[in-house]
Design a protein around this motif. Structure first.
Motif, mmCIF file in Angstrom:
data_model
loop_
_atom_site.group_PDB
_atom_site.id
_atom_site.type_symbol
_atom_site.label_atom_id
_atom_site.label_comp_id
_atom_site.label_asym_id
_atom_site.label_seq_id
_atom_site.Cartn_x
_atom_site.Cartn_y
_atom_site.Cartn_z
ATOM 1 N N ASP A 35 48.905 -44.371 -23.422
ATOM 2 C CA ASP A 35 49.572 -43.217 -24.009
ATOM 3 C C ASP A 35 50.759 -43.767 -24.783
ATOM 4 O O ASP A 35 51.648 -44.390 -24.194
ATOM 5 C CB ASP A 35 50.025 -42.259 -22.909
ATOM 6 N N CYS A 36 50.749 -43.587 -26.121
ATOM 7 C CA CYS A 36 51.769 -44.213 -26.967
ATOM 8 C C CYS A 36 52.426 -43.198 -27.896
ATOM 9 O O CYS A 36 51.806 -42.221 -28.316
ATOM 10 C CB CYS A 36 51.140 -45.314 -27.830
ATOM 11 N N GLN A 37 53.665 -43.464 -28.217
ATOM 12 C CA GLN A 37 54.417 -42.704 -29.211
ATOM 13 C C GLN A 37 54.123 -43.314 -30.575
ATOM 14 O O GLN A 37 54.101 -44.532 -30.715
ATOM 15 C CB GLN A 37 55.913 -42.798 -28.905
ATOM 16 N N ILE A 38 53.879 -42.467 -31.581
ATOM 17 C CA ILE A 38 53.718 -42.969 -32.943
ATOM 18 C C ILE A 38 55.071 -42.883 -33.618
ATOM 19 O O ILE A 38 55.677 -41.819 -33.713
ATOM 20 C CB ILE A 38 52.683 -42.162 -33.737
ATOM 21 N N SER A 39 55.561 -44.018 -34.062
ATOM 22 C CA SER A 39 56.836 -44.089 -34.766
ATOM 23 C C SER A 39 56.572 -44.774 -36.101
ATOM 24 O O SER A 39 56.372 -45.983 -36.154
ATOM 25 C CB SER A 39 57.853 -44.880 -33.941
ATOM 26 N N GLY A 40 56.556 -43.984 -37.170
ATOM 27 C CA GLY A 40 56.158 -44.541 -38.462
ATOM 28 C C GLY A 40 54.690 -44.895 -38.389
ATOM 29 O O GLY A 40 53.861 -44.050 -38.081
ATOM 30 N N GLN A 41 54.370 -46.159 -38.622
ATOM 31 C CA GLN A 41 52.992 -46.617 -38.497
ATOM 32 C C GLN A 41 52.813 -47.510 -37.269
ATOM 33 O O GLN A 41 51.794 -48.166 -37.121
ATOM 34 C CB GLN A 41 52.565 -47.375 -39.752
ATOM 35 N N ASN A 42 53.786 -47.527 -36.386
ATOM 36 C CA ASN A 42 53.726 -48.378 -35.202
ATOM 37 C C ASN A 42 53.557 -47.546 -33.939
ATOM 38 O O ASN A 42 53.924 -46.379 -33.884
ATOM 39 C CB ASN A 42 55.018 -49.207 -35.081
ATOM 40 N N LEU A 43 53.004 -48.190 -32.924
ATOM 41 C CA LEU A 43 52.912 -47.573 -31.609
ATOM 42 C C LEU A 43 54.079 -48.082 -30.774
ATOM 43 O O LEU A 43 54.308 -49.283 -30.683
ATOM 44 C CB LEU A 43 51.589 -47.950 -30.934
ATOM 45 N N THR A 44 54.828 -47.155 -30.198
ATOM 46 C CA THR A 44 55.970 -47.528 -29.367
ATOM 47 C C THR A 44 55.878 -46.781 -28.051
ATOM 48 O O THR A 44 55.098 -45.846 -27.905
ATOM 49 C CB THR A 44 57.303 -47.182 -30.066
ATOM 50 N N ASP A 45 56.689 -47.185 -27.094
ATOM 51 C CA ASP A 45 56.778 -46.522 -25.791
ATOM 52 C C ASP A 45 55.393 -46.309 -25.176
ATOM 53 O O ASP A 45 55.055 -45.217 -24.732
ATOM 54 C CB ASP A 45 57.533 -45.196 -25.922
ATOM 55 N N CYS A 46 54.577 -47.355 -25.175
ATOM 56 C CA CYS A 46 53.220 -47.251 -24.619
ATOM 57 C C CYS A 46 53.258 -47.366 -23.103
ATOM 58 O O CYS A 46 54.038 -48.132 -22.539
ATOM 59 C CB CYS A 46 52.328 -48.339 -25.203
ATOM 60 N N ARG A 47 52.382 -46.596 -22.471
ATOM 61 C CA ARG A 47 52.236 -46.622 -21.016
ATOM 62 C C ARG A 47 50.758 -46.717 -20.684
ATOM 63 O O ARG A 47 49.956 -45.976 -21.249
ATOM 64 C CB ARG A 47 52.803 -45.348 -20.403
ATOM 65 N N VAL A 48 50.417 -47.595 -19.767
ATOM 66 C CA VAL A 48 49.036 -47.705 -19.312
ATOM 67 C C VAL A 48 48.794 -46.577 -18.321
ATOM 68 O O VAL A 48 49.521 -46.436 -17.337
ATOM 69 C CB VAL A 48 48.768 -49.089 -18.675
ATOM 70 N N MET A 49 47.754 -45.781 -18.574
ATOM 71 C CA MET A 49 47.496 -44.603 -17.751
ATOM 72 C C MET A 49 46.667 -44.905 -16.503
ATOM 73 O O MET A 49 46.784 -44.209 -15.511
ATOM 74 C CB MET A 49 46.761 -43.538 -18.577
ATOM 75 N N ASP A 50 45.839 -45.938 -16.549
ATOM 76 C CA ASP A 50 44.890 -46.143 -15.463
ATOM 77 C C ASP A 50 45.026 -47.492 -14.753
ATOM 78 O O ASP A 50 44.102 -47.932 -14.075
ATOM 79 C CB ASP A 50 43.457 -45.972 -15.970
#
Length: 91
Positions: A35-50
């Motif tokens: 689960d990631c935040q889209i910031s511009g064209q980058n993925l930030t603040d990613c968390r592994v869900m499983d």
């Protein structure tokens, strides 16, 4: 004589059986949902869900790989906020 030539020609022009190839070595892969935040064209603040990246080395690698992913501008514009992605990680 012409029958012999015809038989030899047919034998040499017949399609040969396909070459046997060795089966590809199966590389174990692990898929993780992030689960990631889209910031511009980058993925930030990613968390592994499983999985727990603190105890699972492949889950930690998935987080590192997600940090390097750039999303297309159209995808970033149409999906502001957070997205979930499934990422395969090979050893």
């Amino acid at each position: 004589m012409s029958l012999l030539v015809l038989a030899l020609t047919t034998a040499f022009s017949a399609p040969s059986a396909p070459a046997q190839t060795a089966p590809a070595e199966v590389v174990p892969a692990s898929a993780f949902v992030l689960d990631c935040q889209i910031s511009g064209q980058n993925l930030t603040d990613c968390r592994v869900m499983d999985a727990d990246p603190g105890t699972d080395a492949r889950a930690a690698k998935a987080l590192r790989l997600a940090a390097d992913i750039q999303v297309p501008q159209a995808l970033a514009a149409s999906n502001p906020g957070r997205i979930k992605i499934k990422l395969n990680v090979n050893p």
